[in-house]
Design a protein around this motif. Structure first.
Motif, PDB file in Angstrom:
ATOM      1  N   LEU A 128       0.826  -1.207   0.000  1.00  0.00           N
ATOM      2  CA  LEU A 128       0.000   0.000   0.000  1.00  0.00           C
ATOM      3  C   LEU A 128       0.864   1.263   0.000  1.00  0.00           C
ATOM      4  N   ARG A 129       1.975   1.258   0.739  1.00  0.00           N
ATOM      5  CA  ARG A 129       2.887   2.409   0.732  1.00  0.00           C
ATOM      6  C   ARG A 129       3.456   2.634  -0.664  1.00  0.00           C
ATOM      7  N   GLN A 130       3.812   1.546  -1.347  1.00  0.00           N
ATOM      8  CA  GLN A 130       4.352   1.671  -2.700  1.00  0.00           C
ATOM      9  C   GLN A 130       3.292   2.227  -3.663  1.00  0.00           C
ATOM     10  N   VAL A 131       2.068   1.732  -3.543  1.00  0.00           N
ATOM     11  CA  VAL A 131       0.986   2.225  -4.395  1.00  0.00           C
ATOM     12  C   VAL A 131       0.736   3.705  -4.119  1.00  0.00           C
ATOM     13  N   LEU A 132       0.706   4.080  -2.845  1.00  0.00           N
ATOM     14  CA  LEU A 132       0.496   5.466  -2.467  1.00  0.00           C
ATOM     15  C   LEU A 132       1.619   6.356  -2.996  1.00  0.00           C
ATOM     16  N   SER A 133       2.845   5.910  -2.894  1.00  0.00           N
ATOM     17  CA  SER A 133       3.984   6.662  -3.412  1.00  0.00           C
ATOM     18  C   SER A 133       3.856   6.842  -4.924  1.00  0.00           C
ATOM     19  N   GLY A 134       3.457   5.790  -5.620  1.00  0.00           N
ATOM     20  CA  GLY A 134       3.255   5.879  -7.068  1.00  0.00           C
ATOM     21  C   GLY A 134       2.142   6.845  -7.425  1.00  0.00           C
TER      22      GLY A 134
ATOM     23  N   ARG B  21       1.711  14.495  -8.832  1.00  0.00           N
ATOM     24  CA  ARG B  21       2.639  15.619  -9.036  1.00  0.00           C
ATOM     25  C   ARG B  21       2.896  15.837 -10.516  1.00  0.00           C
ATOM     26  N   ARG B  22       3.120  14.744 -11.255  1.00  0.00           N
ATOM     27  CA  ARG B  22       3.388  14.864 -12.688  1.00  0.00           C
ATOM     28  C   ARG B  22       2.182  15.455 -13.417  1.00  0.00           C
ATOM     29  N   ASP B  23       0.992  14.953 -13.104  1.00  0.00           N
ATOM     30  CA  ASP B  23      -0.219  15.461 -13.746  1.00  0.00           C
ATOM     31  C   ASP B  23      -0.486  16.911 -13.354  1.00  0.00           C
ATOM     32  N   ALA B  24      -0.244  17.263 -12.097  1.00  0.00           N
ATOM     33  CA  ALA B  24      -0.459  18.642 -11.658  1.00  0.00           C
ATOM     34  C   ALA B  24       0.469  19.581 -12.417  1.00  0.00           C
ATOM     35  N   ARG B  25       1.733  19.188 -12.605  1.00  0.00           N
ATOM     36  CA  ARG B  25       2.665  20.026 -13.370  1.00  0.00           C
ATOM     37  C   ARG B  25       2.196  20.151 -14.815  1.00  0.00           C
TER      38      ARG B  25
ATOM     39  N   ASP C 200      10.301  23.057  -6.089  1.00  0.00           N
ATOM     40  CA  ASP C 200      11.520  22.917  -5.296  1.00  0.00           C
ATOM     41  C   ASP C 200      11.248  23.132  -3.806  1.00  0.00           C
ATOM     42  N   SER C 201      10.359  24.069  -3.484  1.00  0.00           N
ATOM     43  CA  SER C 201      10.066  24.354  -2.070  1.00  0.00           C
ATOM     44  C   SER C 201       9.295  23.215  -1.420  1.00  0.00           C
ATOM     45  N   ARG C 202       8.571  22.458  -2.225  1.00  0.00           N
ATOM     46  CA  ARG C 202       7.826  21.318  -1.675  1.00  0.00           C
ATOM     47  C   ARG C 202       8.740  20.137  -1.406  1.00  0.00           C
ATOM     48  N   GLY C 203       9.868  20.121  -2.074  1.00  0.00           N
ATOM     49  CA  GLY C 203      10.808  19.032  -1.865  1.00  0.00           C
ATOM     50  C   GLY C 203      10.425  17.801  -2.641  1.00  0.00           C
ATOM     51  N   PRO C 204      11.190  16.730  -2.483  1.00  0.00           N
ATOM     52  CA  PRO C 204      10.967  15.530  -3.273  1.00  0.00           C
ATOM     53  C   PRO C 204       9.652  14.826  -2.952  1.00  0.00           C
ATOM     54  N   GLY C 205       9.127  14.981  -1.767  1.00  0.00           N
ATOM     55  CA  GLY C 205       7.900  14.278  -1.431  1.00  0.00           C
ATOM     56  C   GLY C 205       6.660  15.087  -1.716  1.00  0.00           C
ATOM     57  N   GLY C 206       6.828  16.336  -2.143  1.00  0.00           N
ATOM     58  CA  GLY C 206       5.685  17.093  -2.160  1.00  0.00           C
ATOM     59  C   GLY C 206       5.145  17.875  -3.169  1.00  0.00           C
TER      60      GLY C 206
END
Length: 179
Positions: free
Chosen positions: A36-42, A48-52, A173-179
């Protein structure tokens, strides 16, 4: 004694079975949580990609709408061209001789007011206007001894687009890698 031994054995066996079953269930639950963590990370990466991508699409749409609005404003109000030209001239300290390249349609609109454009800043005898179909309506490109001023509409839109892109990168960049 036999019955007590049987009961103790049954109790110990039941407890061992429960512990073994509980450990197996915990292991399966931990594997499920990891999946579930892996699915959530994906999903977060996809979001993020779609939002950009959507953000970029919205910026392009906003710029396209602005281009149309500016184009209509220039066509409907020749004073917009005068304002753009004055703004470009204001960027020059000691311009000397000038060559002002403008859209042919804008030059026609300026025929009546071209002498009033310079308001004592520039000797109108040292100014040459050139029709340039490569300059979109509403903009101009001013060449002078003091330097050039690119006041074309497309240049202004490029500056706005670059600023919006830089702001988008800064937010990512301000959100960092997780955000």
């Amino acid at each position: 004694a036999y019955c007590r031994g049987f009961a103790d054995g049954e109790k110990n066996g039941s407890e061992q079975g429960e512990r073994a079953g509980g450990a197996a269930a915990m292991q399966q639950l931990e594997q499920l949580l990891q999946s579930l963590r892996q699915v959530l990370s994906g999903l977060e990466a996809l979001h993020r990609r779609d939002a950009r991508a959507y953000e970029n699409d919205l910026v392009q749409l906003a710029l396209a709408v602005a281009r149309k609005v500016v184009g209509r404003e220039v066509a409907a109000a020749p004073e917009v061209v005068v304002d753009m030209l004055r703004e470009g001239l204001a960027r020059l300290e000691h311009p000397g001789a000038l060559t002002i390249r403008m859209n042919p349609g804008d030059l026609e609109r300026l025929a009546d007011v071209s002498a009033q454009l310079f308001e004592g800043r520039v000797d109108s005898g040292r100014v040459r206007f050139e029709a340039d179909a490569g300059v979109s309506p509403g903009g101009c490109y001013i060449e002078s001894e003091a330097g050039d001023v690119d006041a074309r509409v497309e240049q202004r839109f490029r500056i706005v687009a670059e600023a919006l892109e830089a702001e988008g990168r800064r937010e990512v960049d301000s959100r960092g890698p997780g955000g």
